[in-house]
Structures are given as structure tokens and as C-alpha cells.
Motif scaffolding. Sequence first.
Motif, short mmCIF file in Angstrom:
data_model
loop_
_atom_site.label_atom_id
_atom_site.label_comp_id
_atom_site.label_asym_id
_atom_site.label_seq_id
_atom_site.Cartn_x
_atom_site.Cartn_y
_atom_site.Cartn_z
N PRO A 163 27.38 44.85 47.18
CA PRO A 163 26.99 44.27 48.47
C PRO A 163 25.50 43.97 48.57
O PRO A 163 25.09 43.13 49.37
CB PRO A 163 27.42 45.31 49.50
CG PRO A 163 27.60 46.57 48.74
CD PRO A 163 27.93 46.20 47.33
N CYS A 217 36.02 35.30 50.89
CA CYS A 217 37.15 35.72 51.71
C CYS A 217 38.20 34.60 51.74
O CYS A 217 37.89 33.45 51.46
CB CYS A 217 36.68 36.03 53.13
SG CYS A 217 35.61 37.49 53.21
N THR A 261 29.60 33.96 54.85
CA THR A 261 30.72 34.83 54.52
C THR A 261 31.30 34.36 53.20
O THR A 261 31.90 33.29 53.13
CB THR A 261 31.79 34.79 55.64
OG1 THR A 261 31.17 35.16 56.87
CG2 THR A 261 32.93 35.75 55.33
N ASP A 309 30.36 39.54 47.54
CA ASP A 309 31.69 39.26 48.08
C ASP A 309 31.89 40.05 49.38
O ASP A 309 31.79 41.27 49.40
CB ASP A 309 32.75 39.68 47.04
CG ASP A 309 34.10 39.08 47.30
OD1 ASP A 309 34.44 38.83 48.48
OD2 ASP A 309 34.84 38.87 46.32
N ASP A 310 32.17 39.35 50.47
CA ASP A 310 32.43 40.01 51.75
C ASP A 310 33.85 40.56 51.84
O ASP A 310 34.14 41.34 52.74
CB ASP A 310 32.15 39.05 52.91
CG ASP A 310 30.67 38.75 53.04
OD1 ASP A 310 29.91 39.69 53.31
OD2 ASP A 310 30.27 37.59 52.85
N CYS A 311 34.72 40.14 50.93
CA CYS A 311 36.10 40.63 50.85
C CYS A 311 36.38 40.99 49.39
O CYS A 311 37.16 40.30 48.71
CB CYS A 311 37.08 39.57 51.35
SG CYS A 311 36.84 39.08 53.06
#
Length: 188
Positions: free
Chosen positions: A77, A100, A97, A83-85
Amino acid sequence: DVYKRQVPGNQAEAGRDCNDSDNSVYPGLNNEPGVLCILDTDGDGYGDNTDGIGGDIFHNDPTQWNDTDSDGFGDNPAGTLADDCPLTPGDSWQNGTLGCPDSDGDGWADQEDKFVDDATQWHDIDTDGFGDNIGGTNPDSCPTEWGNSTEGGVLGCPDIDGDGWSDSIDALPNDDTQYSDQDGDGFG
């Protein structure tokens, strides 16, 4: 190039090359049983071996090394293009974002997209169901004011009598059976 010792478990030992006393030792030369020399191009401590646990998927980015969901965005992170997901593959990139799910392919993550099945719309500031992108499908003619108009090419504007005609073009805005008064006599 930096070469790291690859120990059992496939984790490169940070800060150590294959032979600390000889920097000319290259991959494939074993100094100890069960230990391989692995190239670590970006020097992040993860070998460039993309096979197995501990391999560096991002050979030229020292801030990323793993991509659990294989979508091209790294799991760290604090790293570049994080990667946010990280456990769900996706290709979103709008609004910062990254990685995702994006069902309609417009770049907006489904969790932020008001129209997940329409690539031409993604935002609806007044929440009336008509999108704010004037160039998209069914654009909102009054994007900052909630509305329910659907007729005359004027979508999403106030319609007091609910006849589908926006009050701005409805000659009889309080009569839901009429919208036009061609002779101006106050009757439809």
C-alpha cells in the motif's frame, strides 16, 4: 545488477549477494547446499524469479514485488501504483482508485461508479438517476438539482406535477394531464 541469495522458502535475503566476499558471483552458482543465486534488478530484496512465493513480479520497481490478484497493481500500500483491492482483480484507475473491479470498463471502480453497467456515466451528484456526463447516455439536464423529468429531451430536472415534463418547459406545471398551451390562454 544485484544478486541475492535465494534461501529455502524462496525469500531472497536482503542486503546479501551470492558471495559477500566476491561480487562477481552470478546466478546459478551455489555457495551452500539448497541456496541459489537470484538476480534482484531493483535491489528490493526480492529476487527476479517470478515463479514461486517471494518472487518479484515488479523487477524494476523497488516499492512493489507482489501482486496477489495478478491485475498489474502491487500489493504494497505504500508502494508505487498500489492496489486498492489487492485480493480482487480489477483495472480501475479513475479517482486514484487502482486495481478494483470495473464492470463497464470506464476506469471507475464499481464501488464509486453510480452506473456500473454504463461506460458513459459514472457520477450522479444529485442522486436522481441521471448521469452528470453531458456527453453520456441519458445526461442530467440539471445535474446539481434533483429532478424526475423524462420528456422533451430535458432529463432529471424538477417536475412538480409528475407528468414527465420539466417545469422549465411545462406550460402547465401544476396540471399532470397537460404540458402545452399553444395559444397562451392558460388551458392545455
